[in-house]
Design a protein around this motif. Structure first.
Motif, PDB file in Angstrom:
ATOM      1  N   UNK A 217       0.819  -1.208   0.000  1.00  0.00           N
ATOM      2  CA  UNK A 217       0.000   0.000   0.000  1.00  0.00           C
ATOM      3  C   UNK A 217       0.851   1.255   0.000  1.00  0.00           C
TER       4      UNK A 217
ATOM      5  N   UNK B 171      -6.526   2.313  -7.141  1.00  0.00           N
ATOM      6  CA  UNK B 171      -6.916   2.213  -5.732  1.00  0.00           C
ATOM      7  C   UNK B 171      -6.783   0.747  -5.331  1.00  0.00           C
ATOM      8  N   UNK B 172      -5.906   0.461  -4.353  1.00  0.00           N
ATOM      9  CA  UNK B 172      -5.652  -0.931  -3.998  1.00  0.00           C
ATOM     10  C   UNK B 172      -6.425  -1.360  -2.767  1.00  0.00           C
ATOM     11  N   UNK B 173      -6.874  -2.601  -2.765  1.00  0.00           N
ATOM     12  CA  UNK B 173      -7.506  -3.182  -1.594  1.00  0.00           C
ATOM     13  C   UNK B 173      -6.822  -4.512  -1.335  1.00  0.00           C
ATOM     14  N   UNK B 174      -6.433  -4.742  -0.085  1.00  0.00           N
ATOM     15  CA  UNK B 174      -5.746  -5.993   0.215  1.00  0.00           C
ATOM     16  C   UNK B 174      -6.579  -6.806   1.189  1.00  0.00           C
ATOM     17  N   UNK B 175      -6.913  -8.021   0.806  1.00  0.00           N
ATOM     18  CA  UNK B 175      -7.636  -8.908   1.721  1.00  0.00           C
ATOM     19  C   UNK B 175      -6.658  -9.942   2.244  1.00  0.00           C
ATOM     20  N   UNK B 176      -6.651 -10.139   3.554  1.00  0.00           N
ATOM     21  CA  UNK B 176      -5.757 -11.133   4.144  1.00  0.00           C
ATOM     22  C   UNK B 176      -6.596 -12.284   4.671  1.00  0.00           C
TER      23      UNK B 176
ATOM     24  N   UNK C 157     -15.286 -16.433   4.589  1.00  0.00           N
ATOM     25  CA  UNK C 157     -16.617 -16.345   5.183  1.00  0.00           C
ATOM     26  C   UNK C 157     -17.630 -15.815   4.165  1.00  0.00           C
TER      27      UNK C 157
ATOM     28  N   UNK D 150      -7.757   5.714   3.427  1.00  0.00           N
ATOM     29  CA  UNK D 150      -8.439   4.715   2.600  1.00  0.00           C
ATOM     30  C   UNK D 150      -9.278   5.367   1.512  1.00  0.00           C
ATOM     31  N   UNK D 151      -9.976   6.424   1.886  1.00  0.00           N
ATOM     32  CA  UNK D 151     -10.891   7.055   0.939  1.00  0.00           C
ATOM     33  C   UNK D 151     -10.633   8.535   0.945  1.00  0.00           C
ATOM     34  N   UNK D 152     -10.289   9.110  -0.189  1.00  0.00           N
ATOM     35  CA  UNK D 152     -10.055  10.553  -0.181  1.00  0.00           C
ATOM     36  C   UNK D 152     -11.358  11.316  -0.104  1.00  0.00           C
TER      37      UNK D 152
ATOM     38  N   UNK E 213     -13.622   6.730  -4.906  1.00  0.00           N
ATOM     39  CA  UNK E 213     -12.424   7.232  -5.564  1.00  0.00           C
ATOM     40  C   UNK E 213     -12.774   8.307  -6.593  1.00  0.00           C
ATOM     41  N   UNK E 214     -13.914   8.148  -7.230  1.00  0.00           N
ATOM     42  CA  UNK E 214     -14.243   9.037  -8.341  1.00  0.00           C
ATOM     43  C   UNK E 214     -15.465   9.897  -8.125  1.00  0.00           C
TER      44      UNK E 214
ATOM     45  N   UNK F 293     -21.578  -0.701   0.425  1.00  0.00           N
ATOM     46  CA  UNK F 293     -20.189  -0.665   0.001  1.00  0.00           C
ATOM     47  C   UNK F 293     -19.249  -0.245   1.125  1.00  0.00           C
TER      48      UNK F 293
ATOM     49  N   UNK G 291     -15.462  -1.291   4.997  1.00  0.00           N
ATOM     50  CA  UNK G 291     -14.484  -0.327   5.445  1.00  0.00           C
ATOM     51  C   UNK G 291     -14.669  -0.005   6.921  1.00  0.00           C
TER      52      UNK G 291
ATOM     53  N   UNK H  27      -7.354   1.099   6.541  1.00  0.00           N
ATOM     54  CA  UNK H  27      -8.647   0.494   6.260  1.00  0.00           C
ATOM     55  C   UNK H  27      -8.669  -0.244   4.936  1.00  0.00           C
ATOM     56  N   UNK H  28      -7.594  -0.124   4.158  1.00  0.00           N
ATOM     57  CA  UNK H  28      -7.572  -0.819   2.880  1.00  0.00           C
ATOM     58  C   UNK H  28      -7.144  -2.272   3.043  1.00  0.00           C
ATOM     59  N   UNK H  29      -6.665  -2.615   4.242  1.00  0.00           N
ATOM     60  CA  UNK H  29      -6.296  -4.007   4.494  1.00  0.00           C
ATOM     61  C   UNK H  29      -7.442  -4.654   5.238  1.00  0.00           C
ATOM     62  N   UNK H  30      -7.985  -5.706   4.644  1.00  0.00           N
ATOM     63  CA  UNK H  30      -9.166  -6.322   5.228  1.00  0.00           C
ATOM     64  C   UNK H  30      -8.823  -7.724   5.687  1.00  0.00           C
TER      65      UNK H  30
ATOM     66  N   UNK I  10      -9.896 -11.234   6.588  1.00  0.00           N
ATOM     67  CA  UNK I  10     -11.073 -12.058   6.323  1.00  0.00           C
ATOM     68  C   UNK I  10     -11.407 -12.980   7.469  1.00  0.00           C
TER      69      UNK I  10
END
Lengths: 179, 305
Positions: free
Chosen positions: A36, A43-48, A55, B115-117, B140-141, B170, B174, B201-204, B206
């Motif tokens: 990141x 726009x990057x999104x990372x799922x771990x 789930x 995460x979000x501008x 983003x847009x 959506x 986040x 917040x861009x790393x999720x 699971x």
């Protein structure tokens, strides 16, 4: 709906999503942080995730690239990846899956044979990258590489598709002669 | 004044009933005394609305002023929203640091903006030390959608926060990184890690549920206190070979197999405790390993029964 399918959702504008799968979440977190930090127009999104299936009660965007990280020091890590692979649709293996093997440098600690991981990558016809994610320099280099791959898989690089990238990376895909 | 801001203010004013109009405008404290005095409350709502919008134009109302008005409206008509309650749990047992309001606001903005501008974030104090936060989400847009904002009410000296969810699905992933949502019937849920400024917040994550299960099982097995210091454990195996594959040379062997396994570490019990959280082993661990403190022994001979 426990199988991950590629291109099954409407993509969001300029967004690229990567899924990193490994039992060792600490390493994934570091890799995600470095990715990141890269300068990237998408726009990057990372799922771990520690394993698949994911789930099912959560909505998530379309996944463009899956990276399975196996630690050669741990059979548990390999077994986890092998079980997770059953939950990935076959069409993902057309350039949207990549294997990362860590820990090859310390031979004495390796409990997974070199041959085993090569065979796995060969079976799934996907690139296998050996790396050491504990050293800062290598971690950053791998993060940069993954970001570029991700952009291509998400279709953000004109002229290159995931499939054409796969053929360009054919040196990284073990072939039957290597085994 | 921007057209979108004007439209937004118009819609808020239309929602406010005439009985509350003066109170809300006074609380807003944006229009001048003179302007407030010249309002004619006998006229029809539409005409009143036009006048008010003209006043706002005179004073060059910005998006933040409009957002402020929106928060005040929500504070007065909070019963119109559905609220979920979250309880945060602190990891360590240390005393809570004195709450620094500005630091909190800055950290909050920083984490969201990373995460979000395109978000509009507004803060306002409420009664009983509550901090009201309003978040309008964009992508983003696209510009933030001011009509589907999320409201949060945080009581800083307590671990509780109330959130009203908007229909914008959506953004749930986040925001759920900060507070995980479950579809459970009881609204009170325990969450850790409120607003670590290094959080992205861009790393999720699971498998958060699984991670928490592992931590819970580890805590149940090993407890919270430091483990007894042990440097090695030795297991001597003398068992017959067990096979699921019918007969084989090893399965037919009468003598038990002998095998010695030795674990050594500067602090063995702590190492075992950290196996499952690090992802190296499944939780719960084998009872052969976890029974060491209970039985008070670290040399084991395992034989067939």
């Amino acid at each position: 709906m426990s199988v991950l399918r590629p291109l099954d959702k409407l993509p969001q504008l300029n967004t690229a999503t990567i899924l990193l799968v490994s039992t060792e979440e600490a390493i994934l977190q570091q890799l995600a942080d470095k990715m990141l930090r890269e300068d990237c127009s998408s726009q990057l999104l990372v799922h771990l995730a520690t394993s698949l299936p994911l789930p099912s009660n959560v909505t998530r965007p379309q996944i463009d690239l899956i990276v399975f990280v196996v630690s050669l020091h741990s059979k548990h890590s390999l077994q986890n990846v092998q079980e997770s692979l059953c939950h990935v649709d076959a069409r993902f293996f057309l350039g949207r899956v990549c294997f990362l093997a860590t820990g090859a440098g310390q031979e004495s600690h390796c409990s997974v044979h070199h041959h085993t991981i090569l065979k796995l990558a060969c079976t799934y016809q996907s690139p296998l990258l050996f790396t050491d994610l504990k050293t800062e320099g290598f971690l950053v280099a791998m993060a940069q590489r993954l970001v570029r791959m991700l952009q291509i898989c998400a279709g953000h690089t004109p002229g290159v598709s995931a499939l054409s990238l796969l053929s360009l990376q054919s040196s990284e895909i073990p072939s039957l002669e290597d085994l | 004044m921007d057209e979108t801001v004007a439209e937004f203010i118009k819609r808020i004013i239309l929602k406010i009933p005439m009985t509350e109009m003066m109170t809300i405008l006074k609380t807003w404290d944006f229009l001048s005394e003179h302007q407030l005095q010249t309002i004619n409350f006998r006229q029809r709502k539409e005409a009143l609305m036009h006048n008010l919008v003209l006043f706002c134009e005179e004073k060059c109302a910005s998006l933040n002023d409009a957002a402020s008005l929106d928060i005040i409206y929500t504070q007065v008509f909070r019963h119109q929203k559905l609220w979920d309650v979250f309880k945060m749990s602190k990891k360590t047992g240390r005393d809570p640091d004195p709450f620094d309001e500005d630091h909190f606001k800055r950290s909050f903005m920083k984490v969201l903006r990373r995460a979000l501008q395109n978000v509009t974030v507004s803060f306002r104090d409420g009664e009983e030390n509550a901090m009201w936060i309003r978040i309008a989400w964009g992508t983003h847009n696209t510009k933030p959608n001011q009509y589907k904002a999320t409201y949060m009410v945080y009581y800083p000296q307590t671990p509780y926060v109330f959130i009203s969810f908007s229909r914008l699905k959506r953004n749930l992933p986040l925001l759920s990184q900060v507070f995980e949502t479950h579809n459970s019937t009881s609204p009170l849920q325990e969450r850790s890690l409120w607003l670590n400024t290094n959080m992205d917040l861009r790393i999720i994550h699971e498998n958060q549920l699984e991670k928490e299960r592992v931590l819970k099982v580890t805590q149940e097995t090993f407890g919270d206190y430091p483990q007894p210091r042990l440097e090695f454990a030795q297991y001597q195996l003398e068992t017959k070979f067990k096979s699921n594959f019918g007969t084989s040379i090893l399965a037919d062997r009468e003598e038990p197999l002998r095998c010695l396994i030795k674990f050594s570490s500067p602090h063995l019990m702590e190492a075992l405790k950290s196996l499952a959280p690090a992802g190296i082993a499944d939780a719960p661990l084998s009872p052969l390993l976890t029974c060491i403190p209970n039985k008070g022994m670290n040399y084991f001979k395992i034989r067939d029964k």
